[in-house]
Design a protein around this motif. Structure first.
Motif, short mmCIF file in Angstrom:
data_model
loop_
_atom_site.label_atom_id
_atom_site.label_comp_id
_atom_site.label_asym_id
_atom_site.label_seq_id
_atom_site.Cartn_x
_atom_site.Cartn_y
_atom_site.Cartn_z
N ASP A 159 0.91 -1.11 -0.04
CA ASP A 159 0.09 0.03 0.09
C ASP A 159 0.81 1.15 0.01
O ASP A 159 2.20 1.08 0.10
CB ASP A 159 -0.79 -0.09 1.26
N ASN A 160 0.34 2.45 -0.13
CA ASN A 160 1.20 3.59 -0.15
C ASN A 160 2.06 3.62 1.40
O ASN A 160 1.59 3.40 2.29
CB ASN A 160 0.10 4.85 0.04
N ILE A 161 3.13 3.88 1.03
CA ILE A 161 4.30 3.99 2.10
C ILE A 161 4.13 5.45 2.80
O ILE A 161 3.89 6.47 2.11
CB ILE A 161 5.67 3.92 1.31
N VAL A 162 4.52 5.26 3.92
CA VAL A 162 4.10 6.44 5.03
C VAL A 162 5.50 6.67 5.53
O VAL A 162 6.42 5.89 6.13
CB VAL A 162 3.23 6.08 6.00
N ILE A 163 5.87 8.00 5.41
CA ILE A 163 6.94 8.40 5.99
C ILE A 163 6.75 9.07 7.21
O ILE A 163 6.15 10.20 7.49
CB ILE A 163 7.79 9.71 5.35
N VAL A 164 6.95 8.26 8.37
CA VAL A 164 6.38 8.59 9.74
C VAL A 164 7.34 9.59 10.27
O VAL A 164 6.74 10.73 10.89
CB VAL A 164 6.55 7.15 10.71
N ASP A 165 8.50 9.76 10.24
CA ASP A 165 9.41 10.80 10.43
C ASP A 165 10.67 10.85 9.71
O ASP A 165 10.63 10.08 8.79
CB ASP A 165 9.65 10.65 11.99
#
Length: 408
Positions: A159-165
């Motif tokens: 799924d869409n990758i999330v750049i958390v920090d």
């Protein structure tokens, strides 16, 4: 880490963060302003880390106020109508003396930077403001950002990758068939992977070839002091054959939170209620796979040699306590590791160019399929020989002869 990958890391570290300002300036989040210097030597810079977290850079206070606390308010004025913030250790006591220190503060439950208008140091006993900074309206504070999903060969998808920090990536529902011999998580400068990239340890902090993933949510931490501002892409790369299995580009100028490590916060000093998952779980960036916090995990940089053979004396001792079936399983796994090691040594990497990418992917897959076929034939021969040897050493249970006969 190999010598070839050390150079790019050294180069990345000295590059200024795109969102961090001047050369060499650490990235601390969105700059709000400087504290007004009113009483007791209060001074420092205030940054928004995320929707509920403030960071005070070079905070100074002489500690002489009788009842001073960190305060915030939903009004524009610094007064007793505001509310206390616990200090960086989660304590609600009167604040101590500070000398140009970094301080991470978390807003109370139910409060965000959307609804507070001022931060200040307040003396409750004399109702005096020691120093404050106004929170701008509609502050675009840092928050996790979604980018494109991962797609590629070897059934790679997500799924869409999330750049958390700035140092943490979340890959929801990652799939990969695990058939490639030397696939690694990979980052580097520029829009596409190359042999000059950098390995990213897996979710267990190891730099071993990736195993099979079946819609698993994975959290990765960039190595060392590397941040998303230093890289242009993330993907899965076959290091042995220098083949790109699939990648996504990292957009520039991302407005994401700094990691806890960048703020100097260790897991033991993590402020109470510091939970970046609230930002990930907002409708704008849905959280997949449960709770997630900003991470300060730094994997061991020592390379793990998966082909290292166990001590032979130890194996002999263990065999005396195992059944024939368990012995077969152990030797089968050991042979697989040896075969893969030989396979890697025989195959020489070919320099990567965009023009020969599809041809190289086809050749790599064809060569590996042939290798698997040869290995299966060899395994059948070894199993028949092993069964024959073990038959003379152990009293095989009923059905042992039948198991042997199926290979006859």
């Amino acid at each position: 880490m190999t010598t070839a990958t050390m150079g790019p890391i050294v180069a990345f570290v000295i590059i200024a963060s795109i969102s961090g300002g001047a050369v060499g300036a650490p990235y601390l989040g969105k700059f709000i302003g400087k504290l007004s210097e009113l009483h007791h030597g209060v001074s420092g810079e205030v940054y928004a880390v995320d929707g509920r977290t403030l960071y005070l850079k070079d905070f100074t206070y002489d500690g002489q106020g009788p009842a001073a606390y960190f305060y915030a308010s939903t009004s524009r004025n610094a007064n007793s109508a505001g509310f206390r913030l616990r200090d960086e250790n989660g304590s609600g006591e009167v604040i101590k003396r500070y000398r140009k220190e970094g301080v991470t503060l978390t807003l109370p439950e139910g409060k965000t930077l959307n609804n507070i208008k001022i931060f200040y140091v307040w003396c409750e006993e004399f109702e005096v403001n020691f120093g404050d900074v106004k929170i701008p309206r509609s502050l675009d504070y840092p928050r996790p950002q979604k980018i494109e999903p991962l797609k590629g060969v070897h059934a790679i998808s997500s799924d869409n990758i999330v750049i958390v920090d700035a140092q943490t990536l979340l890959i929801p529902n990652l799939s990969y068939d695990g058939e490639a011999p030397d696939a690694k998580f990979w980052v580097g400068r520029g829009p596409k992977p190359s042999p000059q990239g950098i390995r990213v340890p897996d979710e267990n902090g190891k730099e071993v070839p990736l195993r099979r993933y079946d819609r698993k949510t994975v959290v990765l931490t960039l190595p060392g002091d590397l941040t998303v501002f230093d890289i242009g892409h993330f993907g899965i790369w076959c290091e042995a054959f220098t083949v790109d299995f699939g990648h996504v580009q990292i957009p520039p100028n991302l407005n994401v939170p700094p990691s806890l490590k960048m703020l100097g916060v260790s897991p033991q000093k993590r402020p109470r209620n510091f939970d970046i998952s609230r930002e990930v779980s907002r409708p704008r960036v849905p959280l997949v796979g449960g709770q997630l916090e900003a991470t300060t995990f730094r994997p061991n940089r020592q390379f793990h040699n998966i082909f290292q053979q166990p001590n032979q004396n130890f194996l002999i001792q263990q065999q005396q306590l195992l059944t024939p079936q368990q012995i077969f399983a152990q030797q089968h796994q050991a042979q697989q590791r040896i075969d893969q090691s030989v396979y890697h040594q025989q195959r020489q990497p070919v320099p990567y160019t965009p023009l020969n990418l599809q041809q190289r992917q086809y050749q790599e897959q064809l060569a590996y399929n042939q290798f698997l076929q040869n290995r299966r034939l060899l395994e059948e021969q070894q199993i028949k020989a092993q069964l024959n040897r073990q038959h003379n050493r152990f009293d095989l249970p009923a059905g042992g002869q039948n198991a042997y006969a199926q290979f006859g």
